[in-house]
Design an enzyme around this catalytic site. Sequence first.
Site, PDB file in Angstrom:
ATOM      1  N   CYS A 142      -2.073   5.283   6.748  1.00 24.06           N
ATOM      2  CA  CYS A 142      -2.947   5.485   5.584  1.00 24.06           C
ATOM      3  C   CYS A 142      -4.353   5.670   6.127  1.00 24.06           C
ATOM      4  O   CYS A 142      -4.582   5.644   7.330  1.00 24.06           O
ATOM      5  CB  CYS A 142      -2.861   4.309   4.623  1.00 24.06           C
ATOM      6  SG  CYS A 142      -3.807   2.911   5.180  1.00 24.06           S
ATOM      7  N   LYS A 170      -4.233  -8.971  -6.843  1.00 21.69           N
ATOM      8  CA  LYS A 170      -3.311  -7.857  -6.557  1.00 21.69           C
ATOM      9  C   LYS A 170      -2.371  -8.239  -5.418  1.00 21.69           C
ATOM     10  O   LYS A 170      -1.163  -8.044  -5.507  1.00 21.69           O
ATOM     11  CB  LYS A 170      -4.112  -6.627  -6.155  1.00 21.69           C
ATOM     12  CG  LYS A 170      -3.281  -5.490  -5.570  1.00 21.69           C
ATOM     13  CD  LYS A 170      -4.081  -4.249  -5.258  1.00 21.69           C
ATOM     14  CE  LYS A 170      -4.741  -4.289  -3.917  1.00 21.69           C
ATOM     15  NZ  LYS A 170      -3.889  -3.978  -2.758  1.00 21.69           N
ATOM     16  N   ASN A 171      -2.933  -8.809  -4.349  1.00 20.73           N
ATOM     17  CA  ASN A 171      -2.147  -9.041  -3.140  1.00 20.73           C
ATOM     18  C   ASN A 171      -1.292 -10.294  -3.205  1.00 20.73           C
ATOM     19  O   ASN A 171      -0.559 -10.599  -2.268  1.00 20.73           O
ATOM     20  CB  ASN A 171      -3.057  -9.050  -1.907  1.00 20.73           C
ATOM     21  CG  ASN A 171      -3.597  -7.650  -1.621  1.00 20.73           C
ATOM     22  OD1 ASN A 171      -3.121  -6.671  -2.222  1.00 20.73           O
ATOM     23  ND2 ASN A 171      -4.592  -7.559  -0.776  1.00 20.73           N
ATOM     24  N   ARG A 229      -6.603   1.241  -8.090  1.00 17.73           N
ATOM     25  CA  ARG A 229      -5.425   0.564  -7.519  1.00 17.73           C
ATOM     26  C   ARG A 229      -5.651  -0.941  -7.472  1.00 17.73           C
ATOM     27  O   ARG A 229      -4.729  -1.725  -7.569  1.00 17.73           O
ATOM     28  CB  ARG A 229      -5.190   1.059  -6.094  1.00 17.73           C
ATOM     29  CG  ARG A 229      -4.908   2.528  -6.000  1.00 17.73           C
ATOM     30  CD  ARG A 229      -4.537   2.892  -4.609  1.00 17.73           C
ATOM     31  NE  ARG A 229      -3.489   2.008  -4.099  1.00 17.73           N
ATOM     32  CZ  ARG A 229      -2.899   2.198  -2.928  1.00 17.73           C
ATOM     33  NH1 ARG A 229      -3.255   3.203  -2.168  1.00 17.73           N
ATOM     34  NH2 ARG A 229      -1.962   1.378  -2.520  1.00 17.73           N
ATOM     35  N   ASP A 234     -10.846  -7.142   3.806  1.00 21.50           N
ATOM     36  CA  ASP A 234     -10.951  -6.489   2.494  1.00 21.50           C
ATOM     37  C   ASP A 234     -12.326  -6.651   1.864  1.00 21.50           C
ATOM     38  O   ASP A 234     -12.577  -6.070   0.808  1.00 21.50           O
ATOM     39  CB  ASP A 234      -9.884  -7.038   1.536  1.00 21.50           C
ATOM     40  CG  ASP A 234      -8.507  -6.589   1.938  1.00 21.50           C
ATOM     41  OD1 ASP A 234      -7.520  -7.112   1.399  1.00 21.50           O
ATOM     42  OD2 ASP A 234      -8.406  -5.720   2.821  1.00 21.50           O
ATOM     43  N   ARG A 251      -0.972   1.306  10.592  1.00 23.64           N
ATOM     44  CA  ARG A 251      -0.298   0.268   9.797  1.00 23.64           C
ATOM     45  C   ARG A 251       1.217   0.299   9.986  1.00 23.64           C
ATOM     46  O   ARG A 251       1.986   0.532   9.061  1.00 23.64           O
ATOM     47  CB  ARG A 251      -0.692   0.391   8.330  1.00 23.64           C
ATOM     48  CG  ARG A 251      -2.194   0.274   8.180  1.00 23.64           C
ATOM     49  CD  ARG A 251      -2.646   0.278   6.761  1.00 23.64           C
ATOM     50  NE  ARG A 251      -2.299  -0.983   6.091  1.00 23.64           N
ATOM     51  CZ  ARG A 251      -2.570  -1.166   4.795  1.00 23.64           C
ATOM     52  NH1 ARG A 251      -3.120  -0.212   4.091  1.00 23.64           N
ATOM     53  NH2 ARG A 251      -2.253  -2.314   4.229  1.00 23.64           N
TER      54      ARG A 251
HETATM   55  C1  EPZ Z   1      -2.323  -6.880   3.653  1.00 21.74           C
HETATM   56  O1  EPZ Z   1      -1.903  -5.651   4.200  1.00 21.74           O
HETATM   57  C2  EPZ Z   1      -3.116  -6.529   2.410  1.00 21.74           C
HETATM   58  N1  EPZ Z   1      -2.255  -5.830   1.452  1.00 21.74           N
HETATM   59  C3  EPZ Z   1      -4.307  -5.654   2.795  1.00 21.74           C
HETATM   60  O2  EPZ Z   1      -5.066  -5.410   1.623  1.00 21.74           O
HETATM   61  C4  EPZ Z   1      -5.178  -6.413   3.798  1.00 21.74           C
HETATM   62  O3  EPZ Z   1      -6.238  -5.589   4.208  1.00 21.74           O
HETATM   63  C5  EPZ Z   1      -4.326  -6.819   5.006  1.00 21.74           C
HETATM   64  O4  EPZ Z   1      -3.181  -7.586   4.570  1.00 21.74           O
HETATM   65  C6  EPZ Z   1      -5.110  -7.670   6.002  1.00 21.74           C
HETATM   66  O5  EPZ Z   1      -5.576  -8.827   5.364  1.00 21.74           O
HETATM   67  C7  EPZ Z   1      -1.378  -6.552   0.719  1.00 21.74           C
HETATM   68  O6  EPZ Z   1      -1.293  -7.775   0.838  1.00 21.74           O
HETATM   69  C8  EPZ Z   1      -0.534  -5.788  -0.255  1.00 21.74           C
HETATM   70  P1  EPZ Z   1      -1.227  -6.669   7.928  1.00 21.74           P
HETATM   71  P2  EPZ Z   1      -0.807  -5.631   5.380  1.00 21.74           P
HETATM   72  O7  EPZ Z   1       0.226  -6.445   8.089  1.00 21.74           O
HETATM   73  O8  EPZ Z   1       0.104  -6.788   5.230  1.00 21.74           O
HETATM   74  C9  EPZ Z   1      -0.899  -4.698  12.187  1.00 21.74           C
HETATM   75  C10 EPZ Z   1      -6.210  -4.124   0.061  1.00 21.74           C
HETATM   76  O9  EPZ Z   1      -7.271  -3.535   0.146  1.00 21.74           O
HETATM   77  N2  EPZ Z   1       0.560  -4.737  11.965  1.00 21.74           N
HETATM   78  O10 EPZ Z   1      -1.729  -8.090   7.773  1.00 21.74           O
HETATM   79  O11 EPZ Z   1      -0.239  -4.267   5.423  1.00 21.74           O
HETATM   80  C11 EPZ Z   1      -1.615  -3.751  11.240  1.00 21.74           C
HETATM   81  O12 EPZ Z   1      -1.614  -2.439  11.770  1.00 21.74           O
HETATM   82  C12 EPZ Z   1      -5.203  -4.056   1.182  1.00 21.74           C
HETATM   83  O13 EPZ Z   1      -5.868  -4.857  -0.912  1.00 21.74           O
HETATM   84  C13 EPZ Z   1       1.413  -4.354  12.999  1.00 21.74           C
HETATM   85  O14 EPZ Z   1       0.976  -3.982  14.085  1.00 21.74           O
HETATM   86  O15 EPZ Z   1      -1.721  -5.866   6.652  1.00 21.74           O
HETATM   87  C14 EPZ Z   1      -3.000  -4.336  11.177  1.00 21.74           C
HETATM   88  O16 EPZ Z   1      -3.746  -3.877  12.278  1.00 21.74           O
HETATM   89  C15 EPZ Z   1      -5.667  -3.089   2.249  1.00 21.74           C
HETATM   90  N3  EPZ Z   1       2.760  -4.394  12.804  1.00 21.74           N
HETATM   91  C16 EPZ Z   1      -2.769  -5.838  11.323  1.00 21.74           C
HETATM   92  O17 EPZ Z   1      -1.448  -5.984  11.842  1.00 21.74           O
HETATM   93  C17 EPZ Z   1       3.311  -4.806  11.615  1.00 21.74           C
HETATM   94  O18 EPZ Z   1       4.552  -4.833  11.490  1.00 21.74           O
HETATM   95  C18 EPZ Z   1      -2.828  -6.601  10.009  1.00 21.74           C
HETATM   96  O19 EPZ Z   1      -2.012  -5.901   9.096  1.00 21.74           O
HETATM   97  C19 EPZ Z   1       2.425  -5.196  10.579  1.00 21.74           C
HETATM   98  C20 EPZ Z   1       1.063  -5.159  10.777  1.00 21.74           C
END
Ligand code: EPZ
Length: 444
Positions: free
Chosen positions: A144, A50-51, A424, A332, A149
């Site tokens: 969420c 998915k990701n 999803r 995850d 996020r």
């Molecule tokens: C990706 O989400 C995945 N989704 C998530 O999978 C996964 O849990 C996550 O990466 C971590 O591995 C997809 O790839 C579509 P991040 P993402 O940006 O990119 C902070 C699932 O279950 N952050 O790596 O949204 C954020 O708050 C989903 O398949 C900022 O502060 O996660 C978090 O604490 C859930 N500012 C950390 O970084 C930003 O601009 C990591 O988030 C972006 C992120």
Amino acid sequence: MDAPDLAPPPAIADAPPGADRRGPHALPMDKLVIEGGPRLAGAIAVSGAKNAALPILCASLLTAEPLRLSNVPRLNDVRTMRTLLAQMGVAHDATGGALALCAAHIDWPLAPYELVKTMRASILALGPLLARCGEARVSLPGGCAIGLRPVDQHVKGLAAMGAEIDLEHGYIAARARRLRGARYVFDVVTVTGTENLMMAATLAEGTTVLENAAREPEVVDLARCLVAMGARIVGAGTDRIAIDGVDALHGATHAIMPDRIETGTFAAAAAATGGDVVLEGAGADALDAVIDKLRESGASVDVRDGALRVRRDGPLAPFNVRTAPFPGFPTDMQAQMMALATVAPGTSVITETIFENRMMHVQELKRLGADIEVEGNAAIVRGVPRLAGATVMATDLRASAGLVIAGLIADGETTIDRIYHLDRGYERIEDKLGALGARIRRVR
Ligand code: EPZ
């Protein structure tokens, strides 16, 4: 600077033919009913990731030529992304597991709130739209269940590449005649932040260097697809990615990588039930941290020509997990391993370091008889002899996967509400588990 005054888009088009007619907004109250007990046995095929699919679908926006994808998972999030792209003007055609996308022209460089609120990954359209069209309006994804996020890194990075960005009325309004290559150091490791900027940089003027970039395998799969489209990228998979911008990308054919989280989820289910399961087409090389913990829990894991065999004959043992960016233990998989730990004799400590609120499955697991105390971002799990079936509620995608694993090992019947979360990210999970001997059925 006032936001680009895009005319309002047409009403959200019906779901594209062949997509799930419920559309991404329907919240059907399907339930899963599981009779705990059977040891899972047999072989199933792992679906596409998915990701990896979600950013790669957005990569179609970067070229006027067709992007042909195979091994695309049939998931609600993928359907939602197809609806979003179709609404922008991207033509797409699905036959079997293959999906052809063609953004010959983009009518609406817009990702509306109605769709973004159902899938945060819509933010991945921002970089490609800006790079291809010079403008974009993307709804800010709300928070969420698992955390605030924010997307500040996405915005900051694009601004560093010369984009003019306004945040107004819940939207990111961005404009750039042509993005300029820049060196950008992420304040925090972000998977979709890295993917958004990497896609935007492929068409920028000059070279972009992303430091402190995410190293996830899905980032690498996206880079492979972009390179096949003519992008010039080195370093994907490391924390330093360099992209030399080109004037245009062309069409390509790409097979989506296997889903390492689906693989890990079924592996944890095999370990929990004391089963013997072969996961074909698994992304084993991206699962070292998970395989290591499964072995620590008492399971045996063999990797053989692209398949993963997970068995457990002896007792479970406690283990500690601390989530971290790749190649650390994936967040995850945190809920799934917690479900396994609930019946491992002894004390296991599960620490979540990525999201600030990814422990909602704890309360639901406790309804099934688990002994868990949460202290800050750590869950102290004391193994109990057995769980007892109950009605529980899914709160987010991976929490619901953890509840499914708990239901498989609980005495009696477990009913899981709100499994639209599960749909999803998992393709027909009840069919796949049923094929392994689980007594599981979907109740509409
Ligand atoms: C990706 O989400 C995945 N989704 C998530 O999978 C996964 O849990 C996550 O990466 C971590 O591995 C997809 O790839 C579509 P991040 P993402 O940006 O990119 C902070 C699932 O279950 N952050 O790596 O949204 C954020 O708050 C989903 O398949 C900022 O502060 O996660 C978090 O604490 C859930 N500012 C950390 O970084 C930003 O601009 C990591 O988030 C972006 C992120």
